[in-house]
Scaffold this active site. Structure first.
Site, short mmCIF file in Angstrom:
data_model
loop_
_atom_site.label_atom_id
_atom_site.label_comp_id
_atom_site.label_asym_id
_atom_site.label_seq_id
_atom_site.Cartn_x
_atom_site.Cartn_y
_atom_site.Cartn_z
N GLY A 106 0.83 -1.22 0.00
CA GLY A 106 0.00 0.00 0.00
C GLY A 106 0.86 1.26 0.00
N ALA A 107 1.88 1.25 -0.87
CA ALA A 107 2.83 2.38 -0.88
C ALA A 107 2.43 3.49 -1.84
CB ALA A 107 4.22 1.86 -1.22
N ARG B 55 -1.77 -1.35 -6.16
CA ARG B 55 -2.41 -1.60 -7.47
C ARG B 55 -2.12 -0.47 -8.44
NH1 ARG B 55 -8.20 -2.28 -4.86
NH2 ARG B 55 -7.26 -0.47 -3.85
N ASP C 92 -2.44 -6.64 -6.55
CA ASP C 92 -3.63 -6.59 -5.69
C ASP C 92 -3.38 -7.59 -4.57
OD1 ASP C 92 -6.09 -6.91 -4.44
OD2 ASP C 92 -7.18 -6.43 -6.28
N SER D 250 -4.81 -0.11 13.91
CA SER D 250 -5.61 1.12 14.06
C SER D 250 -6.15 1.15 15.48
CB SER D 250 -6.79 1.11 13.08
OG SER D 250 -7.68 2.17 13.35
N TYR E 298 -15.11 -2.86 9.69
CA TYR E 298 -13.73 -2.32 9.64
C TYR E 298 -13.03 -2.60 10.97
CZ TYR E 298 -9.74 0.81 9.39
OH TYR E 298 -8.45 1.31 9.42
N VAL F 107 -5.82 9.94 10.74
CA VAL F 107 -4.72 10.43 9.90
C VAL F 107 -5.33 10.93 8.59
CG1 VAL F 107 -2.45 9.87 8.95
CG2 VAL F 107 -3.45 8.39 10.73
N PHE G 290 -7.82 7.68 2.97
CA PHE G 290 -8.63 6.67 3.64
C PHE G 290 -10.13 7.00 3.61
CE2 PHE G 290 -10.73 4.99 7.42
CZ PHE G 290 -10.38 3.65 7.39
P1 NDP Z 1 -4.81 5.38 1.80
O1 NDP Z 1 -6.14 5.12 1.16
O2 NDP Z 1 -4.17 6.70 1.56
O3 NDP Z 1 -3.78 4.24 1.39
C1 NDP Z 1 -4.16 2.89 1.32
C2 NDP Z 1 -3.10 2.10 0.58
O4 NDP Z 1 -3.48 0.71 0.55
C3 NDP Z 1 -2.97 2.56 -0.87
O5 NDP Z 1 -1.62 2.61 -1.23
C4 NDP Z 1 -3.69 1.48 -1.66
O6 NDP Z 1 -3.07 1.32 -2.94
C5 NDP Z 1 -3.39 0.26 -0.78
N1 NDP Z 1 -4.35 -0.82 -1.04
C6 NDP Z 1 -5.68 -0.83 -0.78
N2 NDP Z 1 -6.23 -1.96 -1.23
C7 NDP Z 1 -5.23 -2.67 -1.82
C8 NDP Z 1 -5.18 -3.91 -2.49
N3 NDP Z 1 -6.27 -4.68 -2.67
N4 NDP Z 1 -3.98 -4.35 -2.96
C9 NDP Z 1 -2.87 -3.59 -2.79
N5 NDP Z 1 -2.86 -2.41 -2.17
C10 NDP Z 1 -4.03 -1.95 -1.68
O7 NDP Z 1 -5.05 5.15 3.35
P2 NDP Z 1 -4.05 5.14 4.61
O8 NDP Z 1 -2.68 5.49 4.21
O9 NDP Z 1 -4.70 5.93 5.66
O10 NDP Z 1 -4.14 3.61 5.02
C11 NDP Z 1 -3.02 2.79 5.22
C12 NDP Z 1 -3.30 1.85 6.39
O11 NDP Z 1 -3.45 2.62 7.57
C13 NDP Z 1 -4.57 1.02 6.23
O12 NDP Z 1 -4.31 -0.29 6.69
C14 NDP Z 1 -5.55 1.72 7.19
O13 NDP Z 1 -6.52 0.83 7.67
C15 NDP Z 1 -4.60 2.18 8.28
N6 NDP Z 1 -5.06 3.26 9.13
C16 NDP Z 1 -5.45 4.48 8.60
C17 NDP Z 1 -5.86 5.49 9.44
C18 NDP Z 1 -6.34 6.81 8.94
O14 NDP Z 1 -7.00 7.55 9.70
N7 NDP Z 1 -6.06 7.19 7.71
C19 NDP Z 1 -5.84 5.30 10.91
C20 NDP Z 1 -5.45 4.01 11.34
C21 NDP Z 1 -5.04 3.05 10.48
P3 NDP Z 1 -3.84 1.08 -4.32
O15 NDP Z 1 -5.22 1.65 -4.21
O16 NDP Z 1 -2.96 1.76 -5.32
O17 NDP Z 1 -3.83 -0.42 -4.49
C1 8X3 Z 2 -8.80 4.47 10.56
C2 8X3 Z 2 -9.10 5.47 11.60
O1 8X3 Z 2 -10.79 6.09 13.41
O2 8X3 Z 2 -11.59 5.92 11.13
O3 8X3 Z 2 -8.37 3.27 11.11
O4 8X3 Z 2 -11.05 3.95 12.39
S1 8X3 Z 2 -10.70 5.34 12.18
#
Ligand code: NDP
Ligand code: 8X3
Length: 253
Positions: A13-14, A38, A60, A140, A153, A186, A190
């Site tokens: 998920g970079a 992806r 994926d 999370s 979730y 964050v 998301f």
């Molecule tokens: P983003 O949506 O910005 O990033 C999510 C990343 O996950 C993207 O790079 C996306 O890449 C990748 N991803 C999603 N589905 C797939 C898949 N099927 N295959 C490969 N890659 C995938 O969200 P965040 O950076 O916020 O999320 C990163 C992590 O942090 C998640 O696990 C989220 O649950 C967790 N998190 C987020 C919080 C928040 O408030 N934002 C708080 C706590 C935890 P692509 O779509 O290109 O495949």
């Molecule tokens: C993502 C943050 O608070 O929406 O894990 O669950 S929260």
């Protein structure tokens, strides 16, 4: 530079948010990066901006066969992965369970739980063999507390919490470390993903207080990875200052 120089770090998920920020922070430490997601064009752009050896893989994470093939066919110089950052994940919807979108449930379960398991199963045996490695899961606060509409979730993040603990128990007789970094709110893509592209609703999630930024979380991830070998950080919970737990947020206006 620290001990992370020349270490091979694989980040799932970079292509955005926390994963992208982790790529930037590990690159600053001189780590070599394997970046997965992806959206290939996003990964290519990131690769170009990084001043370090970097391999990108369009994948994926829900596809078990692809993961096995990709890991088995890594070029020799990229095979010895030192740090695995299990970050790829998503939320879908914030509906009551009995009104929930079942397709969204499947996506969350397949990505957040099964995807994390597939990649871990493909990479950890090599770490065990080499007697070297660190797994850092991005959980999370939703893996500690349930909030209204969080249901599935939260269940996936409770699962990540359980899997982190399970990995740590199962790897206790090896030098491999297992950690989780568990953020609160964050500002990333998301919420845009969670609300199926509803920009206004997504932006509203981060209004009235200062949310965490991706780099705040990435700094914690790099810190966790950079402790001495005998130090295993089990869990880091990180909130914006305006957040006290999954349900208490000082949102003005
Ligand atoms: P983003 O949506 O910005 O990033 C999510 C990343 O996950 C993207 O790079 C996306 O890449 C990748 N991803 C999603 N589905 C797939 C898949 N099927 N295959 C490969 N890659 C995938 O969200 P965040 O950076 O916020 O999320 C990163 C992590 O942090 C998640 O696990 C989220 O649950 C967790 N998190 C987020 C919080 C928040 O408030 N934002 C708080 C706590 C935890 P692509 O779509 O290109 O495949
Ligand atoms: C993502 C943050 O608070 O929406 O894990 O669950 S929260």
């Amino acid at each position: 530079m620290t001990d992370l120089k020349d270490k091979i770090v694989l980040i799932t998920g970079a292509s955005s948010g926390i994963g992208e920020a982790c790529a930037n922070k590990f690159a600053e430490q001189g780590s070599k990066l394997i970046l997965m997601a992806r959206r290939k064009e996003r990964l290519e752009k990131l690769q170009k901006s990084l001043n370090t050896d970097c391999m990108i893989i369009e994948l994926d994470i829900r596809n078990r066969e692809d993961i096995t093939n990709v890991i088995e066919s890594l070029p020799k110089e990229w095979q010895d992965i030192d740090v695995l950052v299990n970050n790829a994940g998503l939320g879908r919807g914030l509906d009551k369970l009995h009104e929930g979108n079942i397709d969204g449930w499947e996506e969350m379960i397949d990505t957040n739980i099964k995807g994390l398991l597939y990649i871990s199963r493909a990479i950890i045996p090599g770490m065990v063999k080499r007697e070297k490695g660190h797994i850092i899961n991005i959980g999370s606060i939703a893996g500690h507390q349930i909030y209204p509409g969080g249901n599935v979730y939260c269940a996936t993040k409770f699962a990540v919490n359980a899997l982190t603990q399970g990995m740590r128990v199962d790897l206790v007789d090896t030098p491999i470390r297992v950690s989780t970094v568990d953020p609160g709110l964050v500002e990333t893509e998301f919420s845009k993903v969670r609300f199926y592209g509803d920009k206004e609703r997504a932006q509203n999630t981060y209004k009235g207080y200062k949310p965490l930024e991706s780099h705040d979380v990435a700094e914690a991830v790099v810190w966790v990875a950079d402790r001495p070998q005998h130090v295993q950080i089990a869990e880091v919970i990180i909130f914006p200052t305006a957040q006290a737990n999954a349900m208490v947020l000082d949102k003005k206006g």
